[in-house]
Motif scaffolding. Structure first.
Motif, short mmCIF file in Angstrom:
data_model
loop_
_atom_site.label_atom_id
_atom_site.label_comp_id
_atom_site.label_asym_id
_atom_site.label_seq_id
_atom_site.Cartn_x
_atom_site.Cartn_y
_atom_site.Cartn_z
N VAL A 718 64.88 -40.48 -10.49
CA VAL A 718 65.93 -41.25 -9.81
C VAL A 718 65.69 -41.27 -8.31
O VAL A 718 65.79 -42.33 -7.66
N GLU A 719 65.37 -40.12 -7.72
CA GLU A 719 65.14 -40.06 -6.27
C GLU A 719 63.90 -40.82 -5.88
O GLU A 719 63.83 -41.40 -4.79
N ALA A 720 62.88 -40.87 -6.76
CA ALA A 720 61.69 -41.66 -6.48
C ALA A 720 62.01 -43.14 -6.42
O ALA A 720 61.33 -43.92 -5.74
N HIS A 721 63.09 -43.56 -7.11
CA HIS A 721 63.55 -44.95 -7.05
C HIS A 721 64.43 -45.21 -5.82
O HIS A 721 64.87 -46.34 -5.62
N GLY A 722 64.73 -44.14 -5.06
CA GLY A 722 65.62 -44.30 -3.91
C GLY A 722 67.08 -44.15 -4.27
O GLY A 722 67.96 -44.54 -3.49
N GLY A 723 67.36 -43.60 -5.45
CA GLY A 723 68.74 -43.44 -5.88
C GLY A 723 69.21 -42.01 -5.84
O GLY A 723 68.50 -41.11 -5.37
N THR A 724 70.40 -41.76 -6.34
CA THR A 724 70.97 -40.42 -6.41
C THR A 724 71.52 -40.20 -7.81
O THR A 724 71.82 -41.15 -8.53
N ILE A 725 71.71 -38.93 -8.17
CA ILE A 725 72.26 -38.59 -9.47
C ILE A 725 73.23 -37.43 -9.30
O ILE A 725 73.04 -36.55 -8.45
N CYS A 726 74.30 -37.44 -10.07
CA CYS A 726 75.28 -36.36 -10.00
C CYS A 726 75.88 -36.14 -11.38
O CYS A 726 75.74 -36.98 -12.27
N ALA A 727 76.58 -35.03 -11.53
CA ALA A 727 77.19 -34.69 -12.82
C ALA A 727 78.61 -34.21 -12.59
O ALA A 727 78.90 -33.50 -11.62
N GLU A 728 79.50 -34.62 -13.50
CA GLU A 728 80.87 -34.13 -13.50
C GLU A 728 81.20 -33.69 -14.92
O GLU A 728 80.73 -34.29 -15.88
N SER A 729 82.00 -32.64 -15.03
CA SER A 729 82.32 -32.15 -16.36
C SER A 729 83.61 -31.37 -16.34
O SER A 729 83.96 -30.74 -15.34
N GLU A 730 84.30 -31.45 -17.46
CA GLU A 730 85.52 -30.66 -17.64
C GLU A 730 85.44 -30.01 -19.01
O GLU A 730 85.39 -30.72 -20.04
N PRO A 731 85.34 -28.68 -19.04
CA PRO A 731 85.18 -28.01 -20.33
C PRO A 731 86.24 -28.45 -21.34
O PRO A 731 87.43 -28.52 -21.03
N GLY A 732 85.75 -28.77 -22.55
CA GLY A 732 86.64 -29.21 -23.61
C GLY A 732 86.88 -30.71 -23.63
O GLY A 732 87.43 -31.25 -24.60
N ARG A 733 86.47 -31.44 -22.54
CA ARG A 733 86.72 -32.89 -22.50
C ARG A 733 85.47 -33.70 -22.25
O ARG A 733 85.54 -34.90 -22.07
N GLY A 734 84.29 -33.04 -22.21
CA GLY A 734 83.05 -33.79 -22.09
C GLY A 734 82.46 -33.79 -20.69
O GLY A 734 83.01 -33.21 -19.75
N SER A 735 81.32 -34.48 -20.57
CA SER A 735 80.58 -34.54 -19.31
C SER A 735 80.24 -35.99 -18.98
O SER A 735 80.22 -36.87 -19.86
N GLU A 736 79.97 -36.22 -17.70
CA GLU A 736 79.58 -37.56 -17.26
C GLU A 736 78.48 -37.43 -16.21
O GLU A 736 78.63 -36.71 -15.22
N PHE A 737 77.37 -38.13 -16.44
CA PHE A 737 76.26 -38.18 -15.50
C PHE A 737 76.19 -39.59 -14.92
O PHE A 737 76.21 -40.58 -15.67
N ARG A 738 76.09 -39.66 -13.58
CA ARG A 738 75.97 -40.97 -12.93
C ARG A 738 74.72 -40.99 -12.06
O ARG A 738 74.44 -40.03 -11.32
N PHE A 739 73.97 -42.10 -12.14
CA PHE A 739 72.83 -42.26 -11.24
C PHE A 739 72.77 -43.71 -10.77
O PHE A 739 73.32 -44.61 -11.40
N THR A 740 72.12 -43.91 -9.63
CA THR A 740 72.05 -45.25 -9.04
C THR A 740 70.60 -45.71 -8.95
O THR A 740 69.67 -44.91 -8.82
N VAL A 741 70.44 -47.04 -9.02
CA VAL A 741 69.13 -47.69 -8.88
C VAL A 741 69.34 -48.92 -8.01
O VAL A 741 70.37 -49.62 -8.16
N PRO A 742 68.42 -49.23 -7.11
CA PRO A 742 68.60 -50.39 -6.23
C PRO A 742 68.73 -51.70 -7.01
O PRO A 742 68.02 -51.93 -8.00
N LEU A 743 69.61 -52.55 -6.56
CA LEU A 743 69.79 -53.89 -7.14
C LEU A 743 68.58 -54.75 -6.79
O LEU A 743 68.04 -54.66 -5.68
N PHE A 744 68.14 -55.55 -7.73
CA PHE A 744 67.00 -56.45 -7.45
C PHE A 744 67.49 -57.65 -6.64
O PHE A 744 68.47 -58.29 -6.98
N THR A 745 66.81 -57.90 -5.54
CA THR A 745 67.14 -59.06 -4.71
C THR A 745 65.91 -59.94 -4.59
O THR A 745 64.78 -59.46 -4.47
N GLU A 746 66.14 -61.24 -4.66
CA GLU A 746 65.02 -62.20 -4.58
C GLU A 746 64.39 -62.16 -3.19
O GLU A 746 65.06 -62.01 -2.20
#
Length: 746
Positions: A718-746
């Motif tokens: 992800v970082e090699a693409h210039g993006g970031t990644i993070c994780a959020e979680s609440e025990p007993g209710r699951g986890s969520e991972f988010r990462f970003t990638v640059p939008l393609f522009t003409e």
């Protein structure tokens, strides 16, 4: 002196240092002092000699307006002066009161206005004021043209003596140890010469030095004066003594007056010499007979002191710069020696012993690097050097300098002939290291004016024991044992600069070694991965062939062999995955992870991912969904981005129980696409959440085959693409991972 007298002596010395010289409650008799209220200018306090000088009873003046004492016109001058933003810029006021000429001086301090009416000296025996101003201009030019410090000092004392008529004018410089030395003198032929003598620190107590620092000039016209008390004695508004720190007429300590008489003078004037905001020294003037120098002439002398202070600071700075320039060539040579050394920086220095000794004019040097000890010139024995080095390292000082080593390190008394002085540097390394320069003992006789070990004496009086200023100013010869010549500013600069160069070179060597180690590790991983991949492929092929020969539906022996083959094939597949992870990790660590981005359609990528990953979810009856905003285009490496999705979705499925849900979503936010992978699993404990992207971190429960590299590699991609990644979680209710990638522009 008896032990009891010694105790009394020490107590009186302490009391002397604490004498309230700022609050004497009295003034010298050559003027009248008043404190005034503002804006009414009502008289709050007045010196008792107002009765003899101005024929007014002091008690009758308290509460009266200033006009009642000096007249309306003179009071108007005072009011006009008070309109100035700074009273220090107000020129002296001139009055004639009771057939006597006075000079009026104003200042404010601690919430009260102080007016001093100093008797003006008429027909002074030296040049008139106009002549002094011309003379002062020429003298300042000579001061500014001086090319050496000693010339500067000599011009100052001679000119001030010529202007004022004092029998003796000298410059007294404070040393770092606290005592002072006379470094220039202009005296009448009959005066005892003090030039070159040292005076003990106790001659000028610390509180007196502070007054010298905050006041440019002090004068005592006649040390035989009787102090004039203030009326009332205490300030009516605070019921405390009046602070006379900045008063010209302030009465001085009776001990100081006796000290002057013991030196053979009845009149003195001192002009402070400052370096920055610190007291550097004094111009000290003395006269055998009473002498009252007019205020205008004192102002000229103060100007000389201020110019001399600036010149001293400037010329000392030039001298320091010259000393540094002398070291530059040798430092460059030593730096190159450290660079060229194949071993370490200290080995390089060991090949330049003469240059290293000449750098600080040392008599010997020792160079230490772990077990190695090099000695050149006159040095202590190796064991003594090792013990000294340990003591230095325990002190924790990067650069240490002393010209009296035995004074802080008693074992040095055994070798002070070769090492009374030491200058040492070391680097922050886990092994013993450093350079030590040694200087031998210099047997020198210092001329003290009086015994420095007995600056004051005791005498019996009706009130009991009291301090008596020493009466002996005979030259005392004090042999200084265990002292070397002092390390100069240039020596200290050279040591600091050499340490900086050594530190830079040592760090550069460490970086090169680490880079070489990383390259060697990467090459080893690449070779091992390549050499192992072929056998793993062969093993997988052979397992496939063997599976055709042994059916899991066959006899018992055939089923056992078939199960073993499945295990072998699974292990070979895991080994291949591990090899790929190791290669990726090595590239990420070295900063050489390469991607090949191109235009990708997110919706199409999600369709392919769903077809490949959905079967894993179905095996656990987990509901999985892929949805994205329409027409999303990104700029990414398709293979690497699928590796990210595969890892995140695979983990979500692994840690989500049966009948759970996994959702993959993508949406446009600004100039990025935000991907979200969420699950309804057990979640990640709060204490583990900050570590999920660490290398080799794994969830132990329910993850027997985890390597701990998946999320670390995912983050790297992800970082090699210039993006970031993070994780959020609440025990007993699951986890969520988010990462970003640059939008393609003409």
């Amino acid at each position: 002196m008896t032990p009891q007298d010694m105790d009394a002596f020490e107590e009186l010395l302490a009391n002397c240092a604490d004498e309230p010289i700022r609050f004497p409650g009295a003034i010298q008799p050559h003027g009248v002092l008043l404190t005034l209220s503002e804006p009414a200018l009502g008289i709050i306090q007045v010196s008792a000699n107002v009765e003899t000088l101005l024929a007014r009873a002091p008690q009758g003046l308290i509460g009266q307006p200033l006009e009642s004492l000096i007249g309306d016109a003179e009071a108007a001058q005072v009011r006009e002066a008070l309109l100035h933003p700074a009273l220090s810029d107000v020129p002296p006021l001139h009055f004639r009161l009771n057939d006597t000429a006075f000079v009026g001086l104003l200042h404010r301090h601690q919430g009260v206005l102080i007016l001093e009416l100093e008797i003006n000296v008429e027909n002074f025996q030296t040049l008139n004021v106009a002549g002094n101003q011309t003379h002062l201009g020429r003298m300042l030019q000579r001061l500014q043209a001086a090319t050496t410090l000693q010339t500067l000092y000599d011009i100052s004392v001679k000119e001030i003596q010529a202007m004022t008529g004092y029998d003796r004018v000298l410059i007294y410089r404070f040393e770092e140890e606290g005592h002072g030395q006379v470094i220039a003198e202009a005296s009448s032929p009959s005066m005892e010469l003090f030039n070159g003598l040292f005076f003990p620190a106790s001659d000028i107590p610390e509180q007196a030095r502070e007054l010298y620092r905050t006041n440019w000039l002090r004068i005592i016209p006649n040390a035989d004066y009787q102090p004039v008390p203030l009326v009332p004695k205490l300030r009516p508004d605070t019921n405390t003594p009046l602070d006379l720190s900045f008063a010209t007429l302030r009465s001085v300590s009776p001990i100081h007056c006796q000290y002057m008489k013991n030196m053979g003078v009845l009149s003195s004037m001192s002009i402070s010499l400052l370096k920055g905001d610190k007291l550097w020294g004094l111009i000290s003037c003395g006269n055998r007979q009473p002498l009252h120098v007019p205020q205008e002439l004192r102002a000229a002398c103060q100007t000389i002191g201020q110019v001399l202070s600036l010149q001293i600071s400037a010329m000392e700075a030039l001298e320091i710069s010259r000393q540094r320039e002398e070291k530059v060539e040798a430092l460059a040579l030593l730096n190159q020696a450290m660079i060229d050394s194949p071993q370490n920086v200290f080995d390089g220095l060991a090949h330049q012993p003469q240059t290293l000794m000449a750098l600080t004019n040392a008599g010997g040097i020792a160079i230490i690097e772990d077990k190695q000890l090099h000695r050149y010139g006159h040095c202590p024995e190796p064991d003594e050097i090792r013990a000294l080095q340990k003591w230095l390292q325990d002190r924790g000082e990067a650069v240490f300098a002393s010209n009296h080593l035995a004074g802080v390190y008693p074992p040095a008394e055994q070798y002070q002939q070769v090492a009374s002085g030491v200058l040492a540097i070391s680097l922050p390394k886990p092994v013993d290291n450093g350079v030590l320069w040694f200087r031998p003992e210099v047997k020198e006789n210092i001329n003290w004016s009086g015994d420095p070990r007995k600056p004051l004496d005791l005498e019996n009086s009706e009130a009991g024991l009291r301090l008596r200023p020493r009466t002996s100013f005979e030259i005392w010869k004090v042999e200084m044992a265990g002292i070397s010549t002092q390390w100069s500013h240039g020596d200290l600069f050279a040591a600091n600069d050499l340490r900086r160069s050594a530190l830079e070179n040592d760090l550069a060597r460490q970086v090169r070694r680490e880079q070489e180690a990383v390259r060697a590790r990467d090459e080893l991983v690449a070779v091992v991965s390549h050499d192992l991949r072929n056998p793993m492929t062969v093993i997988s092929m052979l397992c496939g062939m063997m599976q055709k020969a042994f059916s899991s539906d066959g006899p018992h022996t055939s089923r056992r062999i078939s199960t073993a083959i499945d295990t072998m094939q699974h292990a070979a597949g895991r080994m291949n995955t591990l090899l790929e992870d190791l290669l990726d990790t090595s590239k990420i660590d070295a900063g050489r992870y390469v991607i090949t981005p191109q235009k990708l359609d997110v919706g199409q990528m999600f369709e392919e991912a769903q077809s490949l990953l959905a079967p894993l979810a179905l095996d656990k009856d987990i509901s999985i969904s892929f949805d994205a905003d329409p027409d999303l285009r990104i700029h990414a490496d398709p293979e690497r981005l699928f590796q990210v999705l595969s890892n995140l979705v695979g983990n979500a499925i692994k840690f989500t129980p049966r009948l759970g849900k996994v959702r993959v979503h993508a949406k446009s936010v600004g100039d990025e696409i935000v991907f979200t992978v969420s699950d309804s699993g057990e979640g990640i404990p709060k204490e583990n959440l900050p570590h999920v992207f660490d290398r080799y971190w794994t969830v132990k429960e329910g993850n027997p085959t985890g390597t701990g590299l998946g999320l670390y590699i995912t983050q790297g991609i992800v970082e090699a693409h210039g993006g970031t990644i993070c994780a959020e979680s609440e025990p007993g209710r699951g986890s969520e991972f988010r990462f970003t990638v640059p939008l393609f522009t003409e």
